[in-house]
Design a protein around this motif. Structure first.
Motif, PDB file in Angstrom:
ATOM      1  N   LEU A  12     -29.008 -43.558  27.964  1.00 35.27           N
ATOM      2  CA  LEU A  12     -28.672 -44.225  29.219  1.00 35.27           C
ATOM      3  C   LEU A  12     -27.550 -45.216  28.970  1.00 35.27           C
ATOM      4  O   LEU A  12     -27.641 -46.050  28.072  1.00 35.27           O
ATOM      5  CB  LEU A  12     -29.896 -44.961  29.776  1.00 35.27           C
ATOM      6  N   VAL A  13     -26.494 -45.117  29.768  1.00 26.16           N
ATOM      7  CA  VAL A  13     -25.389 -46.070  29.700  1.00 26.16           C
ATOM      8  C   VAL A  13     -25.318 -46.813  31.028  1.00 26.16           C
ATOM      9  O   VAL A  13     -25.079 -46.210  32.070  1.00 26.16           O
ATOM     10  CB  VAL A  13     -24.047 -45.370  29.407  1.00 26.16           C
ATOM     11  N   ILE A  14     -25.554 -48.119  30.979  1.00 22.07           N
ATOM     12  CA  ILE A  14     -25.475 -48.957  32.172  1.00 22.07           C
ATOM     13  C   ILE A  14     -24.118 -49.651  32.193  1.00 22.07           C
ATOM     14  O   ILE A  14     -23.778 -50.398  31.266  1.00 22.07           O
ATOM     15  CB  ILE A  14     -26.601 -50.002  32.192  1.00 22.07           C
ATOM     16  N   LEU A  15     -23.333 -49.376  33.218  1.00 18.74           N
ATOM     17  CA  LEU A  15     -21.996 -49.960  33.329  1.00 18.74           C
ATOM     18  C   LEU A  15     -22.100 -51.340  33.963  1.00 18.74           C
ATOM     19  O   LEU A  15     -22.545 -51.472  35.103  1.00 18.74           O
ATOM     20  CB  LEU A  15     -21.103 -49.042  34.165  1.00 18.74           C
ATOM     21  N   ALA A  16     -21.685 -52.363  33.211  1.00 14.15           N
ATOM     22  CA  ALA A  16     -21.823 -53.741  33.690  1.00 14.15           C
ATOM     23  C   ALA A  16     -20.661 -54.606  33.213  1.00 14.15           C
ATOM     24  O   ALA A  16     -20.835 -55.774  32.879  1.00 14.15           O
ATOM     25  CB  ALA A  16     -23.149 -54.331  33.201  1.00 14.15           C
ATOM     26  N   GLY A  84     -10.822 -50.889  34.695  1.00 15.74           N
ATOM     27  CA  GLY A  84     -11.736 -50.279  35.642  1.00 15.74           C
ATOM     28  C   GLY A  84     -12.890 -49.512  35.021  1.00 15.74           C
ATOM     29  O   GLY A  84     -13.042 -49.436  33.801  1.00 15.74           O
ATOM     30  N   MET A  85     -13.697 -48.927  35.895  1.00 15.97           N
ATOM     31  CA  MET A  85     -14.926 -48.257  35.488  1.00 15.97           C
ATOM     32  C   MET A  85     -14.678 -47.081  34.549  1.00 15.97           C
ATOM     33  O   MET A  85     -15.453 -46.820  33.628  1.00 15.97           O
ATOM     34  CB  MET A  85     -15.681 -47.780  36.726  1.00 15.97           C
ATOM     35  N   PHE A 161     -11.235 -40.741  30.214  1.00 20.83           N
ATOM     36  CA  PHE A 161     -10.953 -41.654  31.323  1.00 20.83           C
ATOM     37  C   PHE A 161     -10.188 -42.879  30.821  1.00 20.83           C
ATOM     38  O   PHE A 161     -10.528 -43.462  29.803  1.00 20.83           O
ATOM     39  CB  PHE A 161     -12.253 -42.124  31.978  1.00 20.83           C
ATOM     40  N   ASN A 162      -9.160 -43.276  31.565  1.00 24.21           N
ATOM     41  CA  ASN A 162      -8.409 -44.466  31.166  1.00 24.21           C
ATOM     42  C   ASN A 162      -7.957 -45.276  32.380  1.00 24.21           C
ATOM     43  O   ASN A 162      -7.020 -46.049  32.296  1.00 24.21           O
ATOM     44  CB  ASN A 162      -7.207 -44.086  30.293  1.00 24.21           C
ATOM     45  N   GLU A 163      -8.625 -45.064  33.501  1.00 20.43           N
ATOM     46  CA  GLU A 163      -8.255 -45.788  34.709  1.00 20.43           C
ATOM     47  C   GLU A 163      -9.520 -46.030  35.524  1.00 20.43           C
ATOM     48  O   GLU A 163     -10.625 -45.796  35.046  1.00 20.43           O
ATOM     49  CB  GLU A 163      -7.249 -44.974  35.525  1.00 20.43           C
ATOM     50  N   ASP A 164      -9.360 -46.537  36.722  1.00 18.91           N
ATOM     51  CA  ASP A 164     -10.534 -46.822  37.551  1.00 18.91           C
ATOM     52  C   ASP A 164     -11.019 -45.537  38.218  1.00 18.91           C
ATOM     53  O   ASP A 164     -10.981 -45.370  39.434  1.00 18.91           O
ATOM     54  CB  ASP A 164     -10.197 -47.882  38.602  1.00 18.91           C
TER      55      ASP A 164
END
Length: 205
Positions: A12-16, A84-85, A161-164
């Motif tokens: 599980l990876v929680i983005l915070a 970004g995310m 990925f390297n942007e939002d």
């Protein structure tokens, strides 16, 4: 005849990592029940008995880290959180791809969906283990998104990925390989202070 359940090792990876600029507050640390928004997300992941829980931090990490030190998790630092995310996802994937543990799937979740519980995570994992879909995603009023599980075949794509650009982009590009799990109106994001106060008053005390 019962369906064969494949044993799967899930992370599980929680983005915070975000700065929550619209909130004018550190959103991750806003009170929720006996903990915080981020603490609640971690608790639900641990209650779901997921193999490993990572939390991606960025903005305000030095303030947030002491607040989650007692949880059995590992923190991933995203030094480029301003991008970004998508960068947080790539950062997590780089960490996971270099881990000695081989995971079958990554469950990506957000810190600001406090109404989601361990039971939803468990349902996503159960569907992932019982079916041959590469992605198992959350559906909320016909909107598809996270939390979502991605099988190993998507790890390299997520790592670029390297942007939002969030995980939803991968879901939309591979709709034929997606199994949906309804969230029963629980996948609400906390986006504004007004939104937070309304949810807290109703559910978070």
């Amino acid at each position: 005849m019962k369906a064969i359940v494949k044993p799967q090792k899930i992370v599980l990876v929680i983005l915070a990592a975000g700065a929550s600029s619209r909130m004018k507050s550190i959103k991750q640390l806003l009170p929720w029940k006996k903990t915080t928004l981020l603490g609640n997300a971690i608790q639900q992941g641990l209650l779901a008995k997921i193999d490993t829980v990572y939390v991606v931090l960025g903005a305000n990490s030095e303030i947030i880290k002491p607040e989650i030190k007692n949880f059995n998790i590992e923190i991933i630092e995203n030094e480029s959180w301003e991008l970004g995310m998508g960068k947080s996802i790539a950062c997590a994937m780089d960490f996971i791809n270099n881990s000695p543990t081989q995971f079958d799937g990554i469950l990506i979740a957000l810190a600001d969906q406090p109404l989601l519980t361990a039971s939803h995570y468990k349902e996503l994992i159960a569907k992932f283990c019982k079916n041959n879909f590469g992605i198992v995603a959350t559906q909320e009023h016909k909107i598809i998104g996270v939390p979502a599980i991605f099988s190993r075949k998507y790890f390299n794509q997520l790592a670029t990925f390297n942007e939002d650009k969030g995980a939803k982009a991968v879901i939309k590009e591979n709709m034929g390989d997606v199994l949906f799990v309804d969230a029963d109106s629980m996948a609400l994001d906390v986006d504004t202070m007004k939104n937070y106060k309304e949810l807290y008053k109703k559910y978070g005390r």
